[in-house]
Enzyme design. Structure first.
Site, PDB file in Angstrom:
ATOM      1  N   ILE A 103       4.256  48.585  83.134  1.00 15.13           N
ATOM      2  CA  ILE A 103       2.890  48.204  82.924  1.00 15.13           C
ATOM      3  C   ILE A 103       2.215  49.267  81.956  1.00 15.13           C
ATOM      4  O   ILE A 103       2.434  50.474  82.327  1.00 15.13           O
ATOM      5  CB  ILE A 103       2.209  48.223  84.279  1.00 15.13           C
ATOM      6  CG1 ILE A 103       2.796  47.352  85.344  1.00 15.13           C
ATOM      7  CG2 ILE A 103       0.622  48.080  84.341  1.00 15.13           C
ATOM      8  CD1 ILE A 103       2.434  47.535  86.639  1.00 15.13           C
ATOM      9  N   SER A 104       1.723  48.729  80.754  1.00 16.26           N
ATOM     10  CA  SER A 104       1.027  49.502  79.925  1.00 16.26           C
ATOM     11  C   SER A 104       1.856  50.595  79.339  1.00 16.26           C
ATOM     12  O   SER A 104       3.015  50.319  78.769  1.00 16.26           O
ATOM     13  CB  SER A 104      -0.103  50.212  80.342  1.00 16.26           C
ATOM     14  OG  SER A 104      -1.007  50.796  79.434  1.00 16.26           O
TER      15      SER A 104
END
Length: 271
Positions: A103-104
């Site tokens: 994530i990110s």
């Protein structure tokens, strides 16, 4: 150190110069474990809604390394970090092929893991991520808000800054940020510096075409941090990649946990 208050069993594992904080759920046998690398400045409690919407497969959520007093020397790099994580996963009993989600900022770690351990990584999910420093940048307002959150973690204006970073529904309805701030444990200064140094000079663009794992790229149409063009880059350069765009911003795992989990499980369970 271990605690069991959270639905995931939380462990903090000391490593030279830093500590790894992870949430573990043994789950039901029969499905490949899902290992999630969390985003910069985030903690695994923020993913409670998403985790609750997943099936009962074994699950490991790993926060970015914690650096308490001073930077480790040399500073950790993604290549060293995934080597350490692989060792930890084997110690936890996950020696079989795993599914990896990033994530990110955690998407950089996930891409590195898929490159270094192609036989360990069965499928790859990249959410709100990019190819690293060689990316299409977002607007300056989002960058300024990210710096503000990093330098002023206890600021009264962190709700406003968070809305600027998360974008999408949180930017249109800033009051919705409040429900998540109570679960946010701001990172220390050394931790954030170490996270940024790990990213410095790192890009997956030169080798994305070498990734062989089936890959799901999840992106927000209004992402101010990793604009949608980066998702198209990932999806076009990874040979076996599928792109799914959600009508939201960088924080779609917080605002749309059920939809994101449905997309993720649909990908992980397809033949």
């Amino acid at each position: 150190m271990t605690t069991s208050r959270h639905p995931l069993q939380i462990h903090v594992l000391a490593r030279p110069g830093y500590a790894l904080r992870l949430g573990l759920r043994r789950g039901r046998a029969g499905n490949p474990p899902l290992v999630i690398f969390n985003g910069l400045g985030a903690n695994l409690e923020l993913l409670d809604g998403f985790v609750a919407a997943l099936d009962e497969r074994p699950l490991v959520v790993i926060d970015a390394p914690i650096v308490e007093a001073a930077l480790p020397f040399p500073p950790y790099r993604f290549s060293n970090l995934v080597r350490e994580v692989d060792t930890v996963l084997i110690e936890l009993g996950f020696a079989e092929p795993i599914d990896v989600m990033g994530i990110s900022w955690g998407g950089f770690v996930a891409q590195q893991f898929a490159l270094q351990y192609p036989n360990r990584c069965r499928r790859l999910v990249l959410a709100a991520s990019s190819p690293g420093v060689l990316m299409v940048p977002g607007p300056p307002t989002a960058l300024i808000a990210m710096l503000g959150l990093g330098m002023l973690p206890g600021s009264l204006g962190r709700g406003f800054m968070s809305a600027r970073v998360l974008g999408g529904v949180f930017l249109r309805e800033p009051e919705r940020v409040t429900e998540h701030l109570g679960r946010l444990a701001p990172s220390g200064t050394w931790t954030q510096i170490a996270q940024l140094l790990a990213l410095w000079g790192w890009s997956s663009l030169p080798w994305l075409s070498h990734l062989r794992q089936p890959t799901l790229v999840l992106a927000g149409s209004e992402d101010p941090v990793a604009p949608l063009a980066n998702a198209y880059l990932l999806a076009n350069l990874i040979p076996d990649a599928t792109l799914t765009v959600l009508e939201d911003g960088h924080g779609f795992l917080l605002s749309r946990p059920l939809q994101t989990a449905t997309c993720t499980l649909g990908f992980l369970t397809r033949p």
